[in-house]
Design a protein around this motif. Structure first.
Motif, PDB file in Angstrom:
ATOM      1  N   THR A 142      49.031  13.857   4.208  1.00 37.55           N
ATOM      2  CA  THR A 142      50.328  13.182   4.270  1.00 37.55           C
ATOM      3  C   THR A 142      50.520  12.214   3.112  1.00 37.55           C
ATOM      4  OG1 THR A 142      49.402  11.448   5.674  1.00 37.55           O
ATOM      5  CG2 THR A 142      50.386  13.347   6.790  1.00 37.55           C
ATOM      6  N   GLY A 143      49.552  12.202   2.177  1.00 35.95           N
ATOM      7  CA  GLY A 143      49.641  11.281   1.054  1.00 35.95           C
ATOM      8  C   GLY A 143      49.053   9.921   1.339  1.00 35.95           C
ATOM      9  N   ALA A 147      42.086   4.566   4.569  1.00 34.74           N
ATOM     10  CA  ALA A 147      42.274   3.218   5.106  1.00 34.74           C
ATOM     11  C   ALA A 147      43.565   3.111   5.906  1.00 34.74           C
ATOM     12  CB  ALA A 147      42.291   2.198   3.967  1.00 34.74           C
ATOM     13  N   GLU A 148      44.510   4.028   5.639  1.00 36.96           N
ATOM     14  CA  GLU A 148      45.816   3.979   6.281  1.00 36.96           C
ATOM     15  C   GLU A 148      45.950   4.942   7.453  1.00 36.96           C
ATOM     16  OE1 GLU A 148      48.690   3.099   2.474  1.00 36.96           O
ATOM     17  OE2 GLU A 148      47.747   5.075   2.598  1.00 36.96           O
ATOM     18  N   ALA A 149      45.164   6.001   7.461  1.00 38.77           N
ATOM     19  CA  ALA A 149      45.338   7.053   8.463  1.00 38.77           C
ATOM     20  C   ALA A 149      44.008   7.707   8.772  1.00 38.77           C
ATOM     21  CB  ALA A 149      46.329   8.103   7.956  1.00 38.77           C
ATOM     22  N   THR A 154      44.553  13.108   5.190  1.00 38.43           N
ATOM     23  CA  THR A 154      44.384  12.832   3.763  1.00 38.43           C
ATOM     24  C   THR A 154      43.819  14.073   3.080  1.00 38.43           C
ATOM     25  OG1 THR A 154      42.067  12.107   3.760  1.00 38.43           O
ATOM     26  CG2 THR A 154      43.727  10.491   4.466  1.00 38.43           C
ATOM     27  N   ASN A 155      43.702  14.016   1.737  1.00 34.97           N
ATOM     28  CA  ASN A 155      43.049  15.102   1.001  1.00 34.97           C
ATOM     29  C   ASN A 155      41.672  14.668   0.495  1.00 34.97           C
ATOM     30  OD1 ASN A 155      43.718  13.369  -1.082  1.00 34.97           O
ATOM     31  ND2 ASN A 155      44.536  14.966  -2.427  1.00 34.97           N
ATOM     32  N   ARG A 309      35.250  19.000   2.052  1.00 34.37           N
ATOM     33  CA  ARG A 309      35.337  18.526   0.675  1.00 34.37           C
ATOM     34  C   ARG A 309      36.773  18.108   0.356  1.00 34.37           C
ATOM     35  NH1 ARG A 309      30.166  17.594   0.608  1.00 34.37           N
ATOM     36  NH2 ARG A 309      28.835  19.442   0.380  1.00 34.37           N
ATOM     37  N   GLY A 310      36.911  17.214  -0.635  1.00 31.88           N
ATOM     38  CA  GLY A 310      38.240  16.853  -1.109  1.00 31.88           C
ATOM     39  C   GLY A 310      38.937  18.070  -1.698  1.00 31.88           C
TER      40      GLY A 310
END
Length: 334
Positions: A142-143, A147-149, A154-155, A309-310
């Protein structure tokens, strides 16, 4: 059901010398060299493909949606056959399974998610995955940052963990499912490791730290609490049950839980967590693979840990990496 409390539970003093721990044996103990692809890979056969297509047509004919489907919509015997093979991998194999070949071309995301949910009902009871009670949950960037979600939004590269270690929706699933609808442009590989192998390695090298991991830790759950709910749960990393040693682990949630709860990790607790992380992240202990569209992972959420993995995503939002997660409470063993 796991309850929460702001009061730290009372803990009896542990006499480490009085506890006799034993090495875990069986197929859930494996490493990279001992595990072969055929131990955990399954392919859908033509009869099962045809059954999936019949199920889809039935869902369309009845106008089913994700919020209205029921287990009775998925009673094709071929679907039960697929579930039987998955169950064998979970109970008598390495503790996870990768299913390949679901015929999802030209299916909508919702139709694919309904079939996947229906397959899950042959393995256990679907559990809510967040405070909204969603039946399935999209693992998609979601960008936001970790730390935010939740990391699933995230990616970023994640860490080895069991799902819902902090009991997001009040409980922890027995079985984790992940269906790949679309993969990333690059990266995003899935990584699996045996928690039982990690236990054995630690038991041989640092038995006193194994005992420390049977103690109480704080787990942060601030991303999914209702107003007034305690943002911290308590539990141990290792637990003895009638089905053997079970794990619950997410280092980030433990670190945040102790920080936000004002309970500093002791030196011995930190040494135990560091030792566990070293074993989990040893390349000799894990396997890594890429999920293609239509592939599904089912995993014993108490015996295995997973990672990702990212990744780099597509520019077009409709083509971005998307996995569908399912949490199941397993049927009782006979």
């Amino acid at each position: 059901m796991l309850t929460t409390s702001t009061k730290k539970p009372e803990q009896p003093a542990r006499d480490d010398s009085a506890v006799a721990r034993h090495e875990i044996t069986g197929p859930t103990v494996w490493d990279r060299d001992s595990l072969h692809a055929w131990d955990y890979m399954m392919a859908v056969n033509p009869r099962q493909v045809a059954a999936c297509l019949r199920i889809r047509e039935g869902l369309r004919r009845r106008g089913r949606r994700l919020e209205t489907i029921e287990a009775s919509d998925f009673q094709e015997p071929e679907l039960a056959e697929i579930a039987h093979g998955i169950r064998h991998c979970l109970r008598r194999g390495p503790g996870f399974c990768v299913l390949r070949g679901l015929p999802l071309q030209d299916w909508t995301d919702e139709e694919a998610s309904m079939l996947y949910w229906g397959l899950g009902t042959h393995l256990g009871s679907p559990q809510p995955q967040n405070r909204d009670g969603d039946r399935v949950y999209l693992v998609q960037d979601t960008g936001q940052s970790v730390a935010e979600a939740r990391g699933s939004k995230t990616n970023s590269e994640l860490i080895f963990h069991t799902d819902s270690a902090c009991a997001y929706a009040g409980s922890r699933p027995d079985i984790l499912g992940l269906l790949c609808l679309r993969k990333a442009v690059s990266g995003g590989e899935s990584v699996m490791v045996s928690g039982h192998t990690a236990y054995n390695v630690l038991l041989e090298s640092n038995p006193e730290l194994v005992e420390e991991l049977y103690g109480q830790f704080c787990f942060d759950r601030t991303h999914e609490t209702q107003p007034g709910e305690d943002p911290i749960t308590f539990g141990s990393v290792f637990t003895d049950t009638q089905d053997g040693v079970q794990l619950r682990y997410n280092r980030l949630h433990i670190e945040l839980g102790h920080y936000r709860g004002g309970r500093t990790l002791t030196d011995r607790q930190r040494r135990a967590l560091d030792a566990l992380d070293r074993v989990l992240n040893d390349p000799a202990n894990y396997v890594e693979f890429t999920l293609d569209a239509g592939d599904v992972i089912f995993a014993d959420n108490h015996a295995t840990l997973h990672n990702r993995r990212g990744f780099v995503d597509a520019q077009d939002p409709a083509e971005r990496r998307c996995l569908v997660r399912l949490w199941l409470a397993a049927e009782q063993r006979s």
